[in-house]
Each structure stands twice: as structure tokens, then as C-alpha cells.
Design a protein around this motif. Sequence first.
Motif, PDB file in Angstrom:
ATOM      1  N   ASP A 161       0.892  -1.010  -0.247  1.00  0.00           N
ATOM      2  CA  ASP A 161       0.583   0.136   0.162  1.00  0.00           C
ATOM      3  C   ASP A 161       0.899   1.680  -0.438  1.00  0.00           C
ATOM      4  OD1 ASP A 161       0.202   0.668   2.655  1.00  0.00           O
ATOM      5  OD2 ASP A 161      -1.129  -0.389   3.119  1.00  0.00           O
ATOM      6  N   GLU A 201       0.869   4.086   2.073  1.00  0.00           N
ATOM      7  CA  GLU A 201       2.032   3.986   2.578  1.00  0.00           C
ATOM      8  C   GLU A 201       3.191   4.136   3.591  1.00  0.00           C
ATOM      9  OE1 GLU A 201      -0.312   6.076   6.642  1.00  0.00           O
ATOM     10  OE2 GLU A 201      -2.062   6.123   4.445  1.00  0.00           O
ATOM     11  N   PRO A 241      -4.152   7.694  -6.807  1.00  0.00           N
ATOM     12  CA  PRO A 241      -5.238   7.348  -6.157  1.00  0.00           C
ATOM     13  C   PRO A 241      -6.452   6.666  -6.522  1.00  0.00           C
ATOM     14  CG  PRO A 241      -4.877   8.599  -5.062  1.00  0.00           C
ATOM     15  CD  PRO A 241      -3.635   9.025  -6.503  1.00  0.00           C
ATOM     16  N   LYS A 266     -11.152   6.937  -2.733  1.00  0.00           N
ATOM     17  CA  LYS A 266     -10.472   6.941  -1.191  1.00  0.00           C
ATOM     18  C   LYS A 266      -9.741   7.903  -1.426  1.00  0.00           C
ATOM     19  CE  LYS A 266     -11.630   2.306  -0.485  1.00  0.00           C
ATOM     20  NZ  LYS A 266     -10.944   0.603  -0.426  1.00  0.00           N
ATOM     21  N   GLN A 267      -9.776   9.169  -1.516  1.00  0.00           N
ATOM     22  CA  GLN A 267      -9.123   9.903  -1.669  1.00  0.00           C
ATOM     23  C   GLN A 267      -8.390  10.060  -0.724  1.00  0.00           C
ATOM     24  OE1 GLN A 267      -7.201  11.985  -4.203  1.00  0.00           O
ATOM     25  NE2 GLN A 267      -9.420  12.292  -4.758  1.00  0.00           N
ATOM     26  N   GLN A 268      -6.978  10.625  -0.698  1.00  0.00           N
ATOM     27  CA  GLN A 268      -5.934  10.866   0.415  1.00  0.00           C
ATOM     28  C   GLN A 268      -4.633  11.340  -0.252  1.00  0.00           C
ATOM     29  OE1 GLN A 268      -3.750   6.737   1.354  1.00  0.00           O
ATOM     30  NE2 GLN A 268      -4.545   5.923  -0.263  1.00  0.00           N
ATOM     31  N   LYS A 320      -2.425  13.853   2.354  1.00  0.00           N
ATOM     32  CA  LYS A 320      -1.825  12.992   3.556  1.00  0.00           C
ATOM     33  C   LYS A 320      -0.972  12.644   2.675  1.00  0.00           C
ATOM     34  CE  LYS A 320      -2.609   9.212   6.424  1.00  0.00           C
ATOM     35  NZ  LYS A 320      -3.498   7.963   6.508  1.00  0.00           N
ATOM     36  N   LEU A 321      -0.581  12.174   1.710  1.00  0.00           N
ATOM     37  CA  LEU A 321       0.182  11.748   0.916  1.00  0.00           C
ATOM     38  C   LEU A 321       1.620  12.723   0.275  1.00  0.00           C
ATOM     39  CD1 LEU A 321      -1.100   9.215  -1.702  1.00  0.00           C
ATOM     40  CD2 LEU A 321       0.317   8.737   0.393  1.00  0.00           C
ATOM     41  N   CYS A 331      -0.287  14.785  -9.730  1.00  0.00           N
ATOM     42  CA  CYS A 331      -1.821  14.303  -8.555  1.00  0.00           C
ATOM     43  C   CYS A 331      -3.148  14.103  -9.818  1.00  0.00           C
ATOM     44  CB  CYS A 331      -2.107  14.694  -7.850  1.00  0.00           C
ATOM     45  SG  CYS A 331      -0.752  15.103  -6.770  1.00  0.00           S
ATOM     46  N   HIS A 386      -7.028  12.999  -9.415  1.00  0.00           N
ATOM     47  CA  HIS A 386      -7.804  13.039  -9.094  1.00  0.00           C
ATOM     48  C   HIS A 386      -9.491  13.345  -9.620  1.00  0.00           C
ATOM     49  CE1 HIS A 386      -7.652  17.159  -8.366  1.00  0.00           C
ATOM     50  NE2 HIS A 386      -6.583  16.927  -8.727  1.00  0.00           N
TER      51      HIS A 386
END
Length: 183
Positions: free
Chosen positions: A99, A101, A121, A125-127, A130-131, A149, A151
Motif C-alpha cells: 500500500d 503509506e 489513488p 478513497k482520496q488521500q 495526506k500523501l 496528482c 484525481h
Amino acid sequence: MRVVSGTRKGKQLKAVPGHSTRPTTDKVKEAIFNMVGPYFEGGVCLDLFAGSGGLGIEALSRGADKAIFVDRDGKAIQTIHENVKICEFEDQSEIFRNDAERALKAILKRELTFHRIFLDPPYKKQQLLKLLEFIQAEDLLEEDGLIICEHGSEIVLPPIVGQLVQRKQEKYGMIAITIYERQ
């Protein structure tokens, strides 16, 4: 799906079987690489949430020295291996099932930095924020590096994340591309 430009231009890429991944369309891939400079003079790229590996393979075709592909889906990993082999990039590729992280934490231990980081991503499940914060805090992006990115177009990312500054954002229907560079 195909390689759009570079040394492997026109090579057909396999899609991940099933509906667990959403491949970047050739149109969006071409737009991404037009925004970040169509060709590279070396550098290492990271394709996180790699899916079929299309973005990392495109970067290799356009001159990147090496690509690290990460995805947690077993079918995606198998597809990346097949696509890397089709394009004869085995010697320039590292492929990991993990994964995002955990992969970033493993990369930290190797003290790697990247010229280009592709973050695509799952939209639901948008992250991304944080990334971006983790990448910035741990200094994983080279000074002249970019984070790309992909999205959903309804997602609004902040103009600044630590030392990362939004350079460009474009929308393509339901898809948006946001590019960050180090300040």
C-alpha cells in the motif's frame, strides 16, 4: 492503452483485468506529459497506485532512468510486470506490491528521492493531501522535481502544502490533474 511518445511510442499496454483499477486514458496521459515537459533527461520516478504502470512506463519511454511501481492489487502487479516486459524496461524498473503509506516508509529507509512522483489513488478513497504532506515532510522530491496528482475534478487541493506549490491544474471532464513543484 498505449505508450504515447518516446522510445516505446505505440507499444500497446495491457489493462488490469476487472474493475478494480481505472486506467489513465491516452488523452490524459498525453496532457500530463505535455504539462511536465514532454521528455526527461534521466531521473527516477515513482508511480504510486500504478495500476497497469502506464504513467511510469511513459516516463521511461520519455527518458527517465528508472521507475519504481507500487500497487497493492495482485492483478495490477502482474499487469505491470507484463507491460514492463512488453516495453523491455525490466532493467529500469522495480515493482512492489504494497500500500502507498508502507511503500513510502520503505522508500525512506533506502534514502531515495524522485524527479517525478505520480499519484493516482482511487478517487473514492482520496488521500492525496495526506500523501503530499508526507512526501513534503520526508523530503522525497528532488529540488527540480514534480508531483503529478490525478484525481476527481470535484476534489480541490490546496495551493501550497509545506514547500510544495501548485504549479498547474487542468480539468478533463470528470478528471483533474494537479501538479506541484518544490518551492
